[in-house]
Design a protein around this motif. Structure first.
Motif, mmCIF file in Angstrom:
data_model
loop_
_atom_site.group_PDB
_atom_site.id
_atom_site.type_symbol
_atom_site.label_atom_id
_atom_site.label_comp_id
_atom_site.label_asym_id
_atom_site.label_seq_id
_atom_site.Cartn_x
_atom_site.Cartn_y
_atom_site.Cartn_z
ATOM 1 N N UNK A 33 -62.255 -71.147 70.864
ATOM 2 C CA UNK A 33 -62.998 -70.445 69.831
ATOM 3 C C UNK A 33 -62.075 -70.068 68.683
ATOM 4 N N UNK A 34 -62.665 -69.965 67.500
ATOM 5 C CA UNK A 34 -61.903 -69.594 66.325
ATOM 6 C C UNK A 34 -61.742 -68.087 66.255
ATOM 7 N N UNK A 35 -61.429 -67.588 65.077
ATOM 8 C CA UNK A 35 -61.253 -66.140 64.912
ATOM 9 C C UNK A 35 -62.569 -65.401 65.147
ATOM 10 N N UNK A 36 -62.452 -64.145 65.501
ATOM 11 C CA UNK A 36 -63.629 -63.320 65.748
ATOM 12 C C UNK A 36 -64.404 -63.114 64.449
ATOM 13 N N UNK A 37 -65.705 -62.833 64.588
ATOM 14 C CA UNK A 37 -66.545 -62.640 63.415
ATOM 15 C C UNK A 37 -66.035 -61.493 62.543
ATOM 16 N N UNK A 70 -76.758 -59.689 62.216
ATOM 17 C CA UNK A 70 -77.125 -60.770 61.302
ATOM 18 C C UNK A 70 -76.403 -62.059 61.670
ATOM 19 N N UNK A 71 -75.128 -61.958 62.034
ATOM 20 C CA UNK A 71 -74.355 -63.128 62.423
ATOM 21 C C UNK A 71 -75.005 -63.840 63.608
ATOM 22 N N UNK A 72 -75.380 -63.083 64.628
ATOM 23 C CA UNK A 72 -76.002 -63.670 65.817
ATOM 24 C C UNK A 72 -77.335 -64.318 65.454
ATOM 25 N N UNK A 73 -78.124 -63.631 64.641
ATOM 26 C CA UNK A 73 -79.443 -64.144 64.294
ATOM 27 C C UNK A 73 -79.368 -65.371 63.400
ATOM 28 N N UNK A 74 -78.495 -65.343 62.400
ATOM 29 C CA UNK A 74 -78.410 -66.457 61.452
ATOM 30 C C UNK A 74 -77.850 -67.709 62.122
ATOM 31 N N UNK A 75 -77.026 -67.539 63.150
ATOM 32 C CA UNK A 75 -76.475 -68.712 63.841
ATOM 33 C C UNK A 75 -77.578 -69.516 64.516
ATOM 34 N N UNK A 76 -78.514 -68.856 65.171
ATOM 35 C CA UNK A 76 -79.592 -69.541 65.886
ATOM 36 C C UNK A 76 -80.796 -68.602 65.971
ATOM 37 N N UNK A 84 -80.664 -72.535 61.536
ATOM 38 C CA UNK A 84 -79.482 -71.685 61.633
ATOM 39 C C UNK A 84 -78.295 -72.276 60.895
ATOM 40 N N UNK A 85 -77.267 -71.471 60.736
ATOM 41 C CA UNK A 85 -76.021 -71.881 60.087
ATOM 42 C C UNK A 85 -74.953 -71.870 61.158
ATOM 43 N N UNK A 86 -74.396 -73.029 61.457
ATOM 44 C CA UNK A 86 -73.472 -73.155 62.588
ATOM 45 C C UNK A 86 -72.048 -72.728 62.256
ATOM 46 N N UNK A 87 -71.589 -72.909 61.019
ATOM 47 C CA UNK A 87 -70.211 -72.547 60.656
ATOM 48 C C UNK A 87 -70.071 -71.034 60.534
#
Length: 171
Positions: free
Chosen positions: A62-66, A133-139, A153-156
């Protein structure tokens, strides 16, 4: 108009076409049949791809934390990402297909007057924090099953952080 010979030619033509069709199907099955279940043939995998086993059970790195991405997010880049949202959401205080997104960051879920929500969001979120918002916008469909939002959703993660930073400037 039709005599016996003409009728015989027509029936013979259909029978000949059927015979050619059946023979072509049989030949194709013989040429391209790969075996399988129900034919009594034993099959083996044609090739094997060797993969190095890891201790983490195959989990991706995994990359850096949100929170880190959000702290360094670029609101101008988020404005460009917002282009994906413009089809359904407005930022001028009026509702469209979706509710307006003015002041959405840290706003209560399902709180826009005049918009008919599905009720699915309240079951999963209470306030639109940047993390929510991050969780929701991802999927959207995965985060809140039953939501009216049909966006994939936005995957990046960086794009999501930039978008949320842009939305935060609209408060």
């Amino acid at each position: 108009m039709f005599d016996t010979m003409t009728l015989t030619k027509i029936v013979g033509g259909f029978c000949g076409a059927l015979l050619v069709f059946l023979l072509a199907g049989w030949a194709g099955e013989m040429l391209y049949h790969v075996g399988g279940e129900g034919h009594g043939e034993e099959t083996a995998q044609a090739y094997i791809i060797e993969v190095e086993e890891t201790d983490d059970g195959g989990a991706e790195e995994e990359g850096p934390a949100f929170e880190e991405l959000y702290a360094s997010a670029d609101a101008d880049a988020g404005a460009k990402v917002f282009g994906k949202c413009k089809a359904c959401h407005k930022i001028d205080g009026s509702n469209a297909t979706g509710p307006h997104l003015d002041g959405v960051v840290d706003r209560a879920v399902d709180a826009v007057d005049g918009y008919s929500y599905s009720g699915a969001l309240e079951e999963h979120f209470d306030v639109w924090t940047p993390a929510n918002l991050n969780v929701f916008i991802e999927d959207p469909k995965g985060a809140a099953p039953g939501t009216k939002m049909t966006f994939a959703g936005i995957k990046k993660a960086q794009d999501r952080a930039d978008l949320i930073a842009y939305l935060a400037t609209l408060n």
